[in-house]
Scaffold this motif. Structure first.
Motif, mmCIF file in Angstrom:
data_model
loop_
_atom_site.group_PDB
_atom_site.id
_atom_site.type_symbol
_atom_site.label_atom_id
_atom_site.label_comp_id
_atom_site.label_asym_id
_atom_site.label_seq_id
_atom_site.Cartn_x
_atom_site.Cartn_y
_atom_site.Cartn_z
ATOM 1 N N GLN A 68 0.895 -1.146 -0.021
ATOM 2 C CA GLN A 68 -0.022 0.073 0.245
ATOM 3 C C GLN A 68 0.701 1.254 0.063
ATOM 4 O O GLN A 68 0.627 2.156 -0.848
ATOM 5 N N ALA A 69 1.931 1.169 0.713
ATOM 6 C CA ALA A 69 2.663 2.659 1.030
ATOM 7 C C ALA A 69 3.310 2.674 -0.365
ATOM 8 O O ALA A 69 3.660 3.757 -0.971
ATOM 9 N N TRP A 70 3.839 1.629 -0.838
ATOM 10 C CA TRP A 70 4.585 1.842 -2.129
ATOM 11 C C TRP A 70 3.881 2.129 -3.413
ATOM 12 O O TRP A 70 4.040 3.112 -4.164
ATOM 13 N N LEU A 71 2.460 1.593 -3.582
ATOM 14 C CA LEU A 71 1.545 2.178 -4.438
ATOM 15 C C LEU A 71 1.122 3.627 -4.197
ATOM 16 O O LEU A 71 1.118 4.431 -5.212
ATOM 17 N N GLU A 72 0.898 4.120 -2.905
ATOM 18 C CA GLU A 72 0.645 5.506 -2.547
ATOM 19 C C GLU A 72 1.620 6.389 -2.989
ATOM 20 O O GLU A 72 1.386 7.420 -3.452
ATOM 21 N N GLU A 73 2.704 6.067 -2.927
ATOM 22 C CA GLU A 73 3.767 6.971 -3.095
ATOM 23 C C GLU A 73 4.092 7.177 -4.630
ATOM 24 O O GLU A 73 4.724 8.088 -5.151
#
Length: 210
Positions: free
Chosen positions: A24-29
């Protein structure tokens, strides 16, 4: 952007929740809108079903268990997953219908095809764009589970190693049968190592998806 549906599967202790959060963090970045959810428990109804199935001290008949999970799945897809996909979001989900086939099918020794058909009916045929199977030896997964402090009572986690081995074999069989949807990742490494493998798969799927 069109939506994308990614599910994480695997036995107990394989690191699904950790990898879902990291993904999730990778995608939101990268500017994507992400809905991170899980089954059972992704909706208000699902929370109650999760409580009933996983924390009931007593016997829940295998067919009843499969039907309860299918009911949760129907509500979850109709009210959360499909709307998010229609808005162009990326849904990152901890467990989906493959869990039912592996756990209620192989683990509880029901007919896996019947369990799958029930779930497909419940979700009106919705399958993920990518299913990542975090594969780990059952013994190693159990060691991870045992290391958790103050873990809540969970009836599924009290099953033995034979159950866990049947579940793992079922998952590997599902992955072999649907190679276009499934990807198997060795989950025995560090969270960062596993995340690197997950990201590589997700990036390739998103590139192909669009």
């Amino acid at each position: 952007m069109t939506g994308a549906f990614i599910t994480l599967e695997g036995g107990d202790g394989s690191g699904k929740s950790t990898q879902a959060a990291m993904l999730q963090a990778w995608l939101e970045e990268r500017g994507r809108t992400v809905v991170r959810t899980r089954e059972p428990g992704g909706t208000e109804l699902g929370v109650e079903i999760r409580r009933l199935v996983q924390h009931t001290e007593g016997h829940v008949a295998p067919r009843a268990e499969a039907l309860l999970y299918a009911a949760d799945r129907a509500q979850h897809v109709a009210t959360l997953v499909r709307p998010a996909l229609e808005r162009g979001g990326v849904v990152v989900q901890d467990r989906y219908l493959d869990s039912s086939v592996a756990y209620q099918g192989a683990g509880r020794e029901l007919d896996g095809q019947q369990v799958r058909d029930l779930s497909l009916w419940a979700v009106d045929g919705l399958l993920p764009d990518l299913t990542i199977l975090l594969d780990i030896e059952p013994e190693a997964g159990r060691e991870r589970m045992a290391a958790r402090e103050h873990a809540p009572y969970d009836r599924l986690e009290e099953t033995g190693l034979d159950f866990a081995r049947r579940v793992r074999e079922a998952y590997l069989g599902l992955a072999a049968a649907e190679p276009d949807r499934f990807a198997v990742v060795d989950a025995s490494g560090t969270p960062d190592e596993v995340h690197a493998s997950v990201v590589s798969l997700v990036r390739a799927m998103l590139d192909a998806h669009h």
